[in-house]
Design a protein around this motif. Structure first.
Motif, PDB file in Angstrom:
ATOM      1  N   GLY A 124       0.807  -1.209   0.000  1.00 48.18           N
ATOM      2  CA  GLY A 124       0.000   0.000   0.000  1.00 48.18           C
ATOM      3  C   GLY A 124       0.843   1.264   0.000  1.00 48.18           C
ATOM      4  N   VAL A 125       1.934   1.258   0.750  1.00 49.39           N
ATOM      5  CA  VAL A 125       2.827   2.418   0.793  1.00 49.39           C
ATOM      6  C   VAL A 125       3.428   2.669  -0.592  1.00 49.39           C
ATOM      7  CG1 VAL A 125       4.958   3.358   1.767  1.00 49.39           C
ATOM      8  CG2 VAL A 125       3.356   2.119   3.241  1.00 49.39           C
ATOM      9  N   ALA A 126       3.931   1.607  -1.218  1.00 47.59           N
ATOM     10  CA  ALA A 126       4.544   1.754  -2.540  1.00 47.59           C
ATOM     11  C   ALA A 126       3.520   2.193  -3.581  1.00 47.59           C
ATOM     12  CB  ALA A 126       5.195   0.436  -2.954  1.00 47.59           C
ATOM     13  N   ALA A 127       2.310   1.628  -3.506  1.00 50.44           N
ATOM     14  CA  ALA A 127       1.264   2.000  -4.471  1.00 50.44           C
ATOM     15  C   ALA A 127       0.867   3.465  -4.309  1.00 50.44           C
ATOM     16  CB  ALA A 127       0.045   1.098  -4.279  1.00 50.44           C
ATOM     17  N   ARG A 128       0.837   3.955  -3.071  1.00 45.95           N
ATOM     18  CA  ARG A 128       0.489   5.356  -2.812  1.00 45.95           C
ATOM     19  C   ARG A 128       1.514   6.284  -3.463  1.00 45.95           C
ATOM     20  NH1 ARG A 128      -1.501   4.406   1.655  1.00 45.95           N
ATOM     21  NH2 ARG A 128       0.391   4.302   2.912  1.00 45.95           N
ATOM     22  N   ILE A 129       2.778   5.958  -3.338  1.00 41.06           N
ATOM     23  CA  ILE A 129       3.838   6.768  -3.955  1.00 41.06           C
ATOM     24  C   ILE A 129       3.678   6.789  -5.472  1.00 41.06           C
ATOM     25  CG2 ILE A 129       6.328   6.870  -4.399  1.00 41.06           C
ATOM     26  CD1 ILE A 129       6.683   5.669  -1.541  1.00 41.06           C
ATOM     27  N   ARG A 130       3.419   5.622  -6.056  1.00 31.77           N
ATOM     28  CA  ARG A 130       3.288   5.547  -7.513  1.00 31.77           C
ATOM     29  C   ARG A 130       2.063   6.319  -7.998  1.00 31.77           C
ATOM     30  NH1 ARG A 130       5.310  -0.036  -6.412  1.00 31.77           N
ATOM     31  NH2 ARG A 130       7.364  -0.171  -7.421  1.00 31.77           N
ATOM     32  N   MET A 131       0.962   6.227  -7.263  1.00 33.01           N
ATOM     33  CA  MET A 131      -0.251   6.930  -7.677  1.00 33.01           C
ATOM     34  C   MET A 131      -0.047   8.440  -7.664  1.00 33.01           C
ATOM     35  SD  MET A 131      -4.089   6.785  -6.038  1.00 33.01           S
ATOM     36  CE  MET A 131      -5.420   7.769  -6.760  1.00 33.01           C
ATOM     37  N   ILE A 132       0.552   8.949  -6.586  1.00 36.70           N
ATOM     38  CA  ILE A 132       0.780  10.393  -6.487  1.00 36.70           C
ATOM     39  C   ILE A 132       1.781  10.839  -7.554  1.00 36.70           C
ATOM     40  CG2 ILE A 132       1.721  12.213  -4.993  1.00 36.70           C
ATOM     41  CD1 ILE A 132       0.436  10.692  -2.640  1.00 36.70           C
ATOM     42  N   GLY A 133       2.746   9.988  -7.840  1.00 31.34           N
ATOM     43  CA  GLY A 133       3.697  10.306  -8.897  1.00 31.34           C
ATOM     44  C   GLY A 133       3.028  10.440 -10.254  1.00 31.34           C
ATOM     45  N   ARG A 134       2.067   9.567 -10.528  1.00 30.49           N
ATOM     46  CA  ARG A 134       1.334   9.674 -11.805  1.00 30.49           C
ATOM     47  C   ARG A 134       0.530  10.967 -11.852  1.00 30.49           C
ATOM     48  NH1 ARG A 134       0.475   4.133 -10.770  1.00 30.49           N
ATOM     49  NH2 ARG A 134      -1.624   4.536  -9.986  1.00 30.49           N
ATOM     50  N   ILE A 135      -0.132  11.299 -10.748  1.00 26.66           N
ATOM     51  CA  ILE A 135      -0.934  12.521 -10.715  1.00 26.66           C
ATOM     52  C   ILE A 135      -0.057  13.755 -10.921  1.00 26.66           C
ATOM     53  CG2 ILE A 135      -2.346  13.985  -9.211  1.00 26.66           C
ATOM     54  CD1 ILE A 135      -3.410  11.368  -7.942  1.00 26.66           C
ATOM     55  N   ALA A 136       1.158  13.722 -10.345  1.00 29.58           N
ATOM     56  CA  ALA A 136       2.075  14.863 -10.430  1.00 29.58           C
ATOM     57  C   ALA A 136       2.953  14.820 -11.675  1.00 29.58           C
ATOM     58  CB  ALA A 136       2.953  14.913  -9.177  1.00 29.58           C
ATOM     59  N   ASP A 137       2.683  13.872 -12.562  1.00 31.77           N
ATOM     60  CA  ASP A 137       3.421  13.758 -13.834  1.00 31.77           C
ATOM     61  C   ASP A 137       4.914  13.487 -13.630  1.00 31.77           C
ATOM     62  OD1 ASP A 137       1.092  14.224 -15.377  1.00 31.77           O
ATOM     63  OD2 ASP A 137       1.321  16.382 -15.093  1.00 31.77           O
ATOM     64  N   VAL A 138       5.231  12.732 -12.599  1.00 37.20           N
ATOM     65  CA  VAL A 138       6.628  12.327 -12.368  1.00 37.20           C
ATOM     66  C   VAL A 138       6.654  10.831 -12.052  1.00 37.20           C
ATOM     67  CG1 VAL A 138       7.662  14.532 -11.713  1.00 37.20           C
ATOM     68  CG2 VAL A 138       6.415  13.215 -10.000  1.00 37.20           C
ATOM     69  N   ALA A 139       6.063  10.049 -12.935  1.00 41.93           N
ATOM     70  CA  ALA A 139       5.958   8.608 -12.704  1.00 41.93           C
ATOM     71  C   ALA A 139       7.335   7.954 -12.565  1.00 41.93           C
ATOM     72  CB  ALA A 139       5.175   7.953 -13.839  1.00 41.93           C
ATOM     73  N   ASP A 140       8.326   8.406 -13.325  1.00 41.10           N
ATOM     74  CA  ASP A 140       9.660   7.814 -13.248  1.00 41.10           C
ATOM     75  C   ASP A 140      10.287   8.045 -11.876  1.00 41.10           C
ATOM     76  OD1 ASP A 140       9.369   6.945 -15.807  1.00 41.10           O
ATOM     77  OD2 ASP A 140      10.677   8.467 -16.710  1.00 41.10           O
ATOM     78  N   ARG A 141      10.162   9.276 -11.374  1.00 41.98           N
ATOM     79  CA  ARG A 141      10.694   9.565 -10.034  1.00 41.98           C
ATOM     80  C   ARG A 141       9.965   8.734  -8.982  1.00 41.98           C
ATOM     81  NH1 ARG A 141      10.625  16.119  -9.721  1.00 41.98           N
ATOM     82  NH2 ARG A 141      11.308  16.529 -11.860  1.00 41.98           N
ATOM     83  N   ALA A 142       8.670   8.618  -9.137  1.00 39.98           N
ATOM     84  CA  ALA A 142       7.879   7.860  -8.173  1.00 39.98           C
ATOM     85  C   ALA A 142       8.270   6.390  -8.188  1.00 39.98           C
ATOM     86  CB  ALA A 142       6.393   8.022  -8.473  1.00 39.98           C
ATOM     87  N   GLU A 143       8.521   5.860  -9.371  1.00 38.73           N
ATOM     88  CA  GLU A 143       8.939   4.462  -9.472  1.00 38.73           C
ATOM     89  C   GLU A 143      10.267   4.246  -8.748  1.00 38.73           C
ATOM     90  OE1 GLU A 143       8.858   0.604  -9.969  1.00 38.73           O
ATOM     91  OE2 GLU A 143       7.207   1.919 -10.590  1.00 38.73           O
ATOM     92  N   ALA A 144      11.203   5.168  -8.928  1.00 39.43           N
ATOM     93  CA  ALA A 144      12.501   5.048  -8.257  1.00 39.43           C
ATOM     94  C   ALA A 144      12.342   5.141  -6.736  1.00 39.43           C
ATOM     95  CB  ALA A 144      13.453   6.131  -8.761  1.00 39.43           C
ATOM     96  N   LEU A 145      11.501   6.079  -6.273  1.00 39.02           N
ATOM     97  CA  LEU A 145      11.278   6.221  -4.835  1.00 39.02           C
ATOM     98  C   LEU A 145      10.582   4.988  -4.273  1.00 39.02           C
ATOM     99  CD1 LEU A 145      11.328   7.893  -2.240  1.00 39.02           C
ATOM    100  CD2 LEU A 145       9.196   8.994  -2.996  1.00 39.02           C
ATOM    101  N   ALA A 146       9.567   4.494  -4.969  1.00 39.78           N
ATOM    102  CA  ALA A 146       8.860   3.302  -4.503  1.00 39.78           C
ATOM    103  C   ALA A 146       9.799   2.098  -4.438  1.00 39.78           C
ATOM    104  CB  ALA A 146       7.676   3.005  -5.423  1.00 39.78           C
ATOM    105  N   ALA A 147      10.694   1.985  -5.407  1.00 34.97           N
ATOM    106  CA  ALA A 147      11.650   0.876  -5.399  1.00 34.97           C
ATOM    107  C   ALA A 147      12.584   0.958  -4.194  1.00 34.97           C
ATOM    108  CB  ALA A 147      12.452   0.866  -6.704  1.00 34.97           C
ATOM    109  N   ARG A 148      13.013   2.182  -3.840  1.00 37.48           N
ATOM    110  CA  ARG A 148      13.866   2.342  -2.656  1.00 37.48           C
ATOM    111  C   ARG A 148      13.107   1.970  -1.383  1.00 37.48           C
ATOM    112  NH1 ARG A 148      15.468   7.107  -5.332  1.00 37.48           N
ATOM    113  NH2 ARG A 148      14.264   8.444  -3.918  1.00 37.48           N
ATOM    114  N   VAL A 149      11.850   2.359  -1.335  1.00 41.34           N
ATOM    115  CA  VAL A 149      11.034   2.022  -0.163  1.00 41.34           C
ATOM    116  C   VAL A 149      10.846   0.512  -0.070  1.00 41.34           C
ATOM    117  CG1 VAL A 149       8.708   2.224   0.814  1.00 41.34           C
ATOM    118  CG2 VAL A 149       9.892   4.255  -0.046  1.00 41.34           C
ATOM    119  N   GLU A 150      10.590  -0.135  -1.191  1.00 40.97           N
ATOM    120  CA  GLU A 150      10.427  -1.594  -1.194  1.00 40.97           C
ATOM    121  C   GLU A 150      11.714  -2.291  -0.764  1.00 40.97           C
ATOM    122  OE1 GLU A 150       7.008  -2.057  -4.665  1.00 40.97           O
ATOM    123  OE2 GLU A 150       9.114  -1.839  -5.240  1.00 40.97           O
ATOM    124  N   ALA A 151      12.849  -1.759  -1.177  1.00 39.51           N
ATOM    125  CA  ALA A 151      14.124  -2.327  -0.731  1.00 39.51           C
ATOM    126  C   ALA A 151      14.295  -2.143   0.771  1.00 39.51           C
ATOM    127  CB  ALA A 151      15.280  -1.670  -1.481  1.00 39.51           C
ATOM    128  N   GLY A 152      13.858  -0.999   1.289  1.00 40.65           N
ATOM    129  CA  GLY A 152      13.906  -0.769   2.726  1.00 40.65           C
ATOM    130  C   GLY A 152      13.046  -1.756   3.482  1.00 40.65           C
TER     131      GLY A 152
END
Length: 294
Positions: A130-158
């Motif tokens: 849910g945390v990772a999905a929230r980051i990706r969703m907000i990233g899509r809304i803010a038109d920065v899906a690539d940044r959101a994907e990178a941030l979500a991946a770091r969170v998932e690694a954490g």
């Protein structure tokens, strides 16, 4: 604010008045799409937008938007997330309202939607996914899906690293989250609460798992919970000293009282379930289990 019941009128309706005062059209779309103007109703939304470098889109935030600190300093304040004002939000001429599921009241959100603002509901899911999905969703809304994907991946690694630490624990301690001490009543975080989720992520057992949500626990229930550690937030009306906590008759009879084990953490960091959640759970684990830091 509750929307009034309107009978047929020949003059402008309340919806028309709100839309006109905000400079919006009533088609469900903003008058102009050239500039995005976002109001965030939920501290986790604000935190994610800042983490993605899109704070420039924010024109207003709610009072739970405490991280980073400049959000409340630099952005307009639209009030408490569960007590929003349609006039206050619309006065900022937003194109979008991003609101956590619990934001409201519903009649206010309805008025904002009817005024032509795009409203996106953001899930408060406290699972790792849910945390990772929230980051990706907000990233899509803010038109920065690539940044959101990178941030979500770091969170998932954490989260993956955190799981390795949990799996290495020899025994699980019992943690009791105390939301407040008011008039001798101890309000705790039970099953299916955000407190329950962070306690489990930190590799501990929720001592209040016999109740659901945030509820007061009786003296008998507190003694039966037998927490090894009491967990609280460290700010405002939620904060309490060890003397106040273990001065409660029932809590004084728990294992936590014998060792004076009280952990206090920043509320949004602990319970926000945003990009910092793996670190928050790791810090809680370190406080509960001596030497648990990586």
């Amino acid at each position: 604010m509750t929307a009034p019941v309107l009978s047929p009128v020949r003059g402008p309706t309340r919806r028309t008045f709100l839309a006109a005062s905000a400079g919006l059209v009533l088609s469900g779309r903003p008058a102009s799409t050239a500039e995005r103007r976002i109001v965030a109703a939920g501290g986790v939304i604000t935190e994610i937008l800042y983490a993605l470098g899109r704070q420039d889109l924010l024109v207003g935030v709610d009072t739970t938007s405490l991280h980073p600190a400049e959000a409340m300093r630099d952005k307009a304040n639209v009030g408490y997330v569960r007590a929003l004002s349609a006039e206050g939000v619309l006065s900022l001429r937003p194109t979008d309202l991003l609101a956590v599921d619990g934001a409201g009241p519903p009649d206010t959100v309805k008025l904002i939607t009817e005024a032509g603002v795009r409203v996106a509901r953001i899930s408060e899911d406290t699972t790792e996914a849910g945390v990772a999905a929230r980051i990706r969703m907000i990233g899509r809304i803010a038109d920065v899906a690539d940044r959101a994907e990178a941030l979500a991946a770091r969170v998932e690694a954490g989260f993956a690293a955190l799981k390795q630490q949990r799996d290495a624990l020899a025994a699980r301690k019992r943690v009791l989250f105390v939301l407040s001490l008011q008039n001798g009543r101890v309000m705790v975080g039970g099953a299916r609460s955000s407190a329950d989720a962070i306690i489990r992520l930190a590799g501990a057992v929720n001592a209040a798992e016999t109740v659901e949500g945030y509820k007061p626990l009786t003296d008998e229930g507190l003694i039966a919970a037998a927490p090894d550690v009491v967990l609280m937030m460290k700010h405002n009306e939620h904060a309490a000293s060890p003397e106040q906590v273990f001065g409660q008759a029932a809590l004084s009879a728990t294992p936590a009282a014998r060792t004076r084990s009280l952990v206090a953490m920043d509320g949004l960091y602990l319970l926000g379930f945003g990009p910092r959640t793996p670190e928050a759970a790791r810090d809680l684990m370190a406080a509960v289990y001596a030497g648990a830091r990586p």
